[in-house]
Write a protein that holds these residues in place. Structure first.
Motif, short mmCIF file in Angstrom:
data_model
loop_
_atom_site.label_atom_id
_atom_site.label_comp_id
_atom_site.label_asym_id
_atom_site.label_seq_id
_atom_site.Cartn_x
_atom_site.Cartn_y
_atom_site.Cartn_z
N CYS A 31 0.83 -1.21 0.00
CA CYS A 31 0.00 0.00 0.00
C CYS A 31 0.86 1.26 0.00
N CYS A 32 1.95 1.24 0.76
CA CYS A 32 2.86 2.39 0.80
C CYS A 32 3.51 2.62 -0.56
N LEU A 37 3.81 5.70 -5.56
CA LEU A 37 3.68 5.75 -7.01
C LEU A 37 2.61 6.74 -7.43
N PHE A 38 1.50 6.75 -6.70
CA PHE A 38 0.44 7.71 -6.99
C PHE A 38 0.92 9.15 -6.82
N LEU A 39 1.66 9.41 -5.74
CA LEU A 39 2.19 10.75 -5.52
C LEU A 39 3.19 11.13 -6.61
N PHE A 40 4.00 10.16 -7.03
CA PHE A 40 4.98 10.43 -8.09
C PHE A 40 4.28 10.78 -9.40
N LEU A 41 3.26 10.01 -9.76
CA LEU A 41 2.53 10.29 -11.00
C LEU A 41 1.79 11.63 -10.92
N SER A 42 1.29 11.96 -9.73
CA SER A 42 0.63 13.26 -9.56
C SER A 42 1.60 14.41 -9.78
#
Length: 263
Positions: A31-32, A37-42
């Motif tokens: 999950c971390c 990854l989500f923060l990086f893509l954002s």
């Protein structure tokens, strides 16, 4: 006892023989990683996306225009013959032109009963008006029908930018087909200079405008005045500037390093 410099290590490692993997730890770790990854893509999306910043100032942005503004007009009069339709231009600098024909054309409509006028012309940067009328016709009609549809009225360069919502063609689509055929139409325009600067520094000069309108049948002591479609304009001293900006590379790198190497 010798001094051990390793005492200052605040990120101490746990010996492998004291660690044991668990299903809960694996789920939390996955999950971390997905969250990182989500923060990086954002952050990557924010870096790629162009931001448009606007500002206001008092100035003439296009000083190389020679004090002129280009105008594009496209209007249909479905019940007025093309030989009767003309464009007249007046302003406070003394310009008075009847039947302007340069860079314009008339397209017959309804088997010649109507006309579509398309014109490209310039106006001075002073208050004035231009109007569609029968004033330039060799013989004035008895009852000219000035009902119309405005397809386009724009000033300056055409800006095809999706993320700007402005009134660059505020009269586009104006339908006056149900109006009194003998009525004159007054469109009062307040023109606002607009500058768009892209990431390369190239500037384009356009104009937004607000509009108010009225229609009326005018009379004088000699009888009814010939109707016309008036566009009366004045310029705002305020200039709107849109500037394309992108997030600096150093900010993108700094943010992502903080995400990827966070303890």
């Amino acid at each position: 006892m010798p001094f051990d410099f390793r005492r200052f290590d605040i990120y101490r490692k746990v010996p492998k023989d004291l660690t044991q993997p668990t299903y809960t730890g694996a789920i939390i770790s996955i999950c971390c990683c997905l969250f990182i990854l989500f923060l990086f893509l954002s952050e990557l999306t924010g870096f790629i996306t162009t931001e448009v910043v606007n500002e206001l100032y008092v100035d003439d942005p296009d000083k190389d225009s020679g004090g002129k503004i280009d105008v594009s007009l496209n209007i249909s009069l479905p019940h007025l013959h093309c030989e009767l339709v003309g464009l007249d231009i007046q302003d406070e600098m003394g310009r008075h032109e009847v039947g302007h024909i340069d860079n314009s054309m008339k397209i017959p409509l309804n088997n010649g009963a109507g006309c579509r006028f398309e014109g490209q012309f310039s106006i001075n940067k002073v208050p004035g008006n231009f109007h569609v009328s029968t004033h330039s016709a060799t013989a004035q009609p008895q009852n000219p029908d000035m009902t119309h549809v405005i397809h386009k009225l724009s000033f300056g360069d055409t800006l095809q930018v999706q993320n700007i919502h402005g009134a660059f063609n505020a009269l586009g689509g104006a339908d006056r087909l149900t109006s009194n055929p003998l009525a004159s139409h007054d469109y009062i325009l307040k023109i606002v200079p607009t500058v768009y600067e892209d990431k390369s520094g190239k500037q384009r000069y356009s104009y937004q405008y607000t509009v108010a309108n009225k229609e009326y049948v005018a009379y004088s002591h000699t009888g009814r005045i010939i109707p016309a479609i008036w566009f009366r304009y004045d310029l705002s001293p305020i200039t709107v500037k849109y500037t394309e900006r992108r997030q600096p590379l150093y900010r993108f790198i700094t943010t992502d390093l903080a995400l990827l190497f966070r303890p």
